[in-house]
Scaffold this motif. Structure first.
Motif, mmCIF file in Angstrom:
data_model
loop_
_atom_site.group_PDB
_atom_site.id
_atom_site.type_symbol
_atom_site.label_atom_id
_atom_site.label_comp_id
_atom_site.label_asym_id
_atom_site.label_seq_id
_atom_site.Cartn_x
_atom_site.Cartn_y
_atom_site.Cartn_z
ATOM 1 N N ARG A 226 -6.737 1.944 3.309
ATOM 2 C CA ARG A 226 -6.391 2.621 2.065
ATOM 3 C C ARG A 226 -7.245 3.881 1.900
ATOM 4 O O ARG A 226 -8.174 3.915 1.094
ATOM 5 N N ASP B 92 0.815 -1.215 0.000
ATOM 6 C CA ASP B 92 0.000 0.000 0.000
ATOM 7 C C ASP B 92 0.846 1.262 0.000
ATOM 8 O O ASP B 92 0.444 2.278 -0.565
ATOM 9 N N ARG C 94 1.425 7.877 -5.833
ATOM 10 C CA ARG C 94 1.770 9.253 -5.470
ATOM 11 C C ARG C 94 3.080 9.261 -4.677
ATOM 12 O O ARG C 94 3.316 8.389 -3.859
ATOM 13 N N ARG D 240 -0.283 4.343 -2.843
ATOM 14 C CA ARG D 240 -1.245 4.133 -3.918
ATOM 15 C C ARG D 240 -2.522 4.925 -3.638
ATOM 16 O O ARG D 240 -2.979 5.006 -2.506
ATOM 17 N N GLU D 241 -3.062 5.470 -4.689
ATOM 18 C CA GLU D 241 -4.419 6.016 -4.631
ATOM 19 C C GLU D 241 -5.135 5.517 -5.876
ATOM 20 O O GLU D 241 -4.962 6.058 -6.964
ATOM 21 N N GLY D 242 -5.893 4.431 -5.697
ATOM 22 C CA GLY D 242 -6.480 3.763 -6.843
ATOM 23 C C GLY D 242 -5.383 3.151 -7.681
ATOM 24 O O GLY D 242 -4.534 2.408 -7.186
ATOM 25 N N SER E 211 -8.494 7.595 0.784
ATOM 26 C CA SER E 211 -8.417 8.263 -0.524
ATOM 27 C C SER E 211 -8.347 9.777 -0.331
ATOM 28 O O SER E 211 -8.323 10.285 0.784
ATOM 29 N N GLY E 212 -8.296 10.479 -1.433
ATOM 30 C CA GLY E 212 -8.243 11.935 -1.376
ATOM 31 C C GLY E 212 -6.871 12.424 -0.932
ATOM 32 O O GLY E 212 -5.846 11.832 -1.259
ATOM 33 N N ASP E 213 -6.870 13.501 -0.170
ATOM 34 C CA ASP E 213 -5.605 14.106 0.252
ATOM 35 C C ASP E 213 -5.192 13.670 1.656
ATOM 36 O O ASP E 213 -4.420 14.358 2.332
ATOM 37 N N SER E 214 -5.668 12.510 2.101
ATOM 38 C CA SER E 214 -5.440 12.075 3.484
ATOM 39 C C SER E 214 -3.969 11.806 3.797
ATOM 40 O O SER E 214 -3.545 11.913 4.949
ATOM 41 N N TYR F 213 -8.914 8.093 9.406
ATOM 42 C CA TYR F 213 -9.874 7.760 8.354
ATOM 43 C C TYR F 213 -10.486 6.370 8.549
ATOM 44 O O TYR F 213 -11.480 6.029 7.903
#
Length: 461
Positions: free
Chosen positions: A145, A120, A166, A160-162, A147-150, A141
């Motif tokens: 995993r 991850d 990043r 990973r984001e989707g 998402s967004g700007d977390s 959160y």
């Protein structure tokens, strides 16, 4: 459903290519565990390499513990095992967060996330601040995993984001090492039972410019001073704790360079000596440094307070090779320092690299003559030059057209002279036989120590 991330497992993966070595503590994981425990996390250190666990046994430990987050330490020798472990964990239904750090993670960065689809995230550089921030975000959160700007503000993190990987900015190196807790010593009772030495890291980094040095290449990726010392008082506090809790009388400093360079490093060494004298502490220790750190008054004083071994990266008896590696030393300097240490009663072990792809057979003979001229000192590392992934040496070999990559995390090369290549193969065969013998002897020693402990009713795991 909101998931809490409280149970953490930090893993030094299997690496059977190194089973012949007399393993010791993994202080990198020890520091991470200590930081997280201060924050209230439940942390298990699983040193699969130390305990000679294979992939199935390591996998079972993870499945039995059911941690919320698993963190792996990545080295070139354990990458195949990490790939296998992560794949099996995901295939077996593990849904927690899996992260990794260490030398290969830092040098290869996001490429690791492409090679290991089940990971991850990746921690690049020092992890003592990155990992707590990652856990804080996961707990905020409530998902492995988010998402967004977390995660975007966590320096040193790749994730990973989707389907997108990043990469956040680099995290500065930790300058105030005294602020860190002493490392967790979960495996030290086993180390001591097996007759091995505990280790202390009194500084981090090295400000040398050797082009093959992986620690230097790693530190160059992060802002901050490349050599950072702990204060003498803080180091001696840790030694006192080791003596009090584990009755330690002999230890090994694991610093890349105990002194750094310049007056700051010399002053700290004198402070260390004075602190030992003031507290009346008596123990044996070994250090590692460069030949240009060696100075008579300082080293005699270190000898008098317990230093029994000095490790030096000599590398070669050929000046052209020293210049090629960026050592900043001379053959004459190396020769003089080794003889002086012997005169002062300080045994030296040397790192020596007798095989370089550009080496001529005559230069290979010069290496042998150099070793004879200094009394054939004990060698702690005797090998062909290794081009670590991401180092300047890897880039040089690529420029010279000699680089081969059996795996993305491995570098190899071709020799110019067939005679040197053949000699290396002969030496390599001898080394393999020696390693097998050492592995067998070490296995018997460990097994006998464990049997005695069992007969005394002690736990051996």
């Amino acid at each position: 459903m909101h998931v809490a991330f409280q149970k953490i497992m930090l893993i030094n993966p299997p690496a059977d290519l190194r089973l012949w070595e007399p393993h010791s503590e993994n202080l990198g994981l020890g520091y991470l565990a200590a930081v997280l425990r201060q924050l209230g996390y439940q942390v298990t250190i699983l040193d699969a390499s130390l305990f000679r666990l294979g992939v199935p046994a390591t996998l079972k430990c993870v499945q039995d513990q059911k941690p919320d987050l698993v963190g792996f330490r990545l080295l070139q020798v354990n990458m195949p095992y990490v790939i296998d472990l992560v794949e099996r964990l995901r295939r077996g239904g593990y849904t927690g967060h899996i992260t990794a750090g260490g030398p290969v993670a830092t040098m290869m960065e996001s490429e690791i996330l492409e090679l290991v689809p089940g990971l991850d995230s990746l921690m690049v550089g020092e992890g003592e601040k990155t990992l707590p921030e990652l856990l804080e975000a996961l707990n905020s959160y409530g998902t492995p995993r988010p998402s967004g700007d977390s995660l975007i503000k966590i320096l040193g993190l790749h994730y990973r984001e989707g389907d997108t990987v990043r990469a956040n900015g680099p995290r500065p190196l930790i300058e105030d090492l005294d602020a860190l807790p002493f490392p967790a010593r979960d495996t030290l009772p086993h180390i001591l039972r097996w007759g091995r030495l505990p280790m202390v890291i009194s500084s981090r980094g090295c400000d040398g410019h050797c082009i093959f040095c992986c620690p230097a290449a790693m530190n160059s990726k992060s802002p901050g001073p490349k050599w950072r010392p702990r204060s003498a008082g803080n180091v001696v506090d840790e030694i006192e704790e080791l003596q009090r809790c584990f009755n330690v009388s002999h230890l090994d400093f694991l610093d890349d360079n105990f002194f750094g360079r310049g007056e700051v490093g010399v002053r700290r060494a004198w402070d260390f000596i004075e602190e030992l004298r003031r507290r009346g502490l008596h123990f044996k220790f070994s250090i590692e440094c460069r030949v240009d750190n060696v100075e008579e008054d300082l080293f005699k004083a270190l000898r008098d307070v317990g230093c029994v071994e000095v490790r030096l990266g000599i590398e070669s008896g050929v000046q052209r090779i020293l210049d090629r590696y960026g050592k900043g030393t001379t053959v004459e300097q190396n020769h003089e320092v080794l003889l002086k240490l012997k005169e002062w009663g300080l045994p030296a072990k040397i790192g020596f690299i007798p095989f370089d792809p550009t080496l001529s057979f005559n230069e290979l003979m010069q290496n042998g003559e150099f070793l004879r001229s200094v009394g054939s000192p004990e060698v702690f590392n005797y090998n062909k030059i290794e081009a670590g992934v991401g180092t300047p040496l890897e880039r040089l070999f690529e420029k010279e057209g000699r680089l081969t990559k059996p795996k993305p995390w491995m570098c190899d090369y071709t020799f110019d002279e067939p005679a040197v290549s053949f000699t290396w193969k002969v030496v390599q065969g001898y080394v393999m036989v020696k390693r097998a013998a050492l592995q067998l002897a070490d296995g018997w020693k460990v097994g006998l120590a464990d049997l005695k402990a069992l007969l005394r009713g002690e736990s051996i795991r």
